[in-house]
Design a protein around this motif. Structure first.
Motif, PDB file in Angstrom:
ATOM      1  N   GLU A   1      15.301  82.667  11.175  1.00  0.00           N
ATOM      2  CA  GLU A   1      16.445  82.973  10.328  1.00  0.00           C
ATOM      3  C   GLU A   1      17.377  83.913  11.076  1.00  0.00           C
ATOM      4  O   GLU A   1      16.953  84.670  11.944  1.00  0.00           O
ATOM      5  N   TRP A   2      18.651  83.858  10.705  1.00  0.00           N
ATOM      6  CA  TRP A   2      19.648  84.705  11.351  1.00  0.00           C
ATOM      7  C   TRP A   2      19.378  86.177  11.061  1.00  0.00           C
ATOM      8  O   TRP A   2      19.026  86.539   9.950  1.00  0.00           O
ATOM      9  N   THR A   3      19.581  87.021  12.054  1.00  0.00           N
ATOM     10  CA  THR A   3      19.635  88.463  11.847  1.00  0.00           C
ATOM     11  C   THR A   3      21.081  88.832  11.537  1.00  0.00           C
ATOM     12  O   THR A   3      21.973  87.981  11.606  1.00  0.00           O
ATOM     13  N   SER A   4      21.333  90.094  11.203  1.00  0.00           N
ATOM     14  CA  SER A   4      22.718  90.519  10.975  1.00  0.00           C
ATOM     15  C   SER A   4      23.535  90.381  12.265  1.00  0.00           C
ATOM     16  O   SER A   4      24.699  89.985  12.230  1.00  0.00           O
ATOM     17  N   GLU A   5      22.896  90.668  13.409  1.00  0.00           N
ATOM     18  CA  GLU A   5      23.584  90.486  14.692  1.00  0.00           C
ATOM     19  C   GLU A   5      23.909  89.015  14.938  1.00  0.00           C
ATOM     20  O   GLU A   5      24.967  88.675  15.467  1.00  0.00           O
ATOM     21  N   GLY A   6      22.973  88.143  14.540  1.00  0.00           N
ATOM     22  CA  GLY A   6      23.191  86.718  14.723  1.00  0.00           C
ATOM     23  C   GLY A   6      24.324  86.201  13.860  1.00  0.00           C
ATOM     24  O   GLY A   6      25.169  85.417  14.319  1.00  0.00           O
ATOM     25  N   LEU A   7      24.363  86.618  12.589  1.00  0.00           N
ATOM     26  CA  LEU A   7      25.449  86.195  11.705  1.00  0.00           C
ATOM     27  C   LEU A   7      26.796  86.704  12.206  1.00  0.00           C
ATOM     28  O   LEU A   7      27.807  86.000  12.131  1.00  0.00           O
ATOM     29  N   GLN A   8      26.799  87.915  12.721  1.00  0.00           N
ATOM     30  CA  GLN A   8      28.038  88.480  13.262  1.00  0.00           C
ATOM     31  C   GLN A   8      28.525  87.668  14.455  1.00  0.00           C
ATOM     32  O   GLN A   8      29.712  87.327  14.540  1.00  0.00           O
ATOM     33  N   ALA A   9      27.620  87.355  15.372  1.00  0.00           N
ATOM     34  CA  ALA A   9      27.996  86.563  16.548  1.00  0.00           C
ATOM     35  C   ALA A   9      28.448  85.164  16.138  1.00  0.00           C
ATOM     36  O   ALA A   9      29.419  84.624  16.673  1.00  0.00           O
TER      37      ALA A   9
END
Length: 227
Positions: free
Chosen positions: A202-210
């Motif tokens: 699942e996406w992390t907050s860093e992943g969603l931001q990127a």
């Protein structure tokens, strides 16, 4: 840092520190630290050692920032005690490092000349009509087996490409860029996802931001081209 096996020591990585910076690094690794300067071999410590050897982490400040970015579970012990930063081992570290440097042969130097930047590598792929990451590269199966979606893989590649073509690591040179990208996926350099116990990522907050930043940039580019 060294690995201890019986009465032998194996050099794992080196980083220049002074008394103050050494204490800062020890504090960052306090969750893994044992008595007498030894550490439990945690996922966090293993990733730090790998990134130091790959040239991703070069200073104490970068090491502390990297360790702080890791999730708590990466600091859980996994195997036996293996690494130390004790002063009494410094002379041995220096001797082993100098021995390796002196023993480099002309053929080794010639091999190092075959490294190139990611931009040069990508230009070569384009000229030869090949994919930067071949369809049969093991990292593709690894991502599938790890529950990493195709979308996550694409964002990971775009983040990796940006970092190594226009970002802070654009001057980095490697002989095998697909393998370097594979390392970035396996060690989650950009902290884009986490894997649940059920096996799905699942996406992390860093992943969603990127992801959102890349999607916005692509949308802007398409709009500009259509105008």
């Amino acid at each position: 840092m060294q690995k201890r096996s019986a009465d032998k020591y194996e050099l794992l990585c080196t980083m220049k520190t002074d008394a103050r910076s050494g204490e800062i690094l020890l504090e960052a690794l306090s969750a893994s630290r044992q008595k007498d300067g030894w550490f439990r071999c945690t996922q966090a410590l293993n990733q730090l050692i790998l990134n130091i050897n790959n040239g991703v982490v070069n200073t104490v400040e970068e090491a502390v920032e990297f360790v702080a970015s890791l999730p708590v579970e990466d600091h859980v012990a996994t195997v036996a005690i293996v690494a130390t930063t004790k002063d009494k081992d410094k002379d041995k570290d220096k001797e082993e490092k100098e021995t390796r440097e002196v023993s480099r042969s002309p053929s080794k130097a010639k091999k190092e000349d075959r490294t190139n930047t990611l931009k040069t590598f990508l230009d070569g792929c384009k000229a030869n009509g090949v994919k930067p990451i071949p369809d049969d590269h093991p990292i593709r199966q690894y991502m599938a087996d790890s529950g990493i979606s195709e979308e996550m893989a694409q964002i990971a590649w775009l983040r990796f490409r940006e970092e190594h073509t226009v970002g802070a690591r654009k001057s980095k040179r490697y002989t095998d860029w697909p393998a370097t990208f594979a390392n970035s996926v396996k060690d989650r350099w950009y902290r884009l996802w986490f894997v649940k116990p059920e096996g799905e990522a699942e996406w992390t907050s860093e992943g969603l931001q990127a992801k959102r930043a890349i999607e916005a940039a692509l949308a802007a580019k398409m709009q500009q081209e259509a105008a």
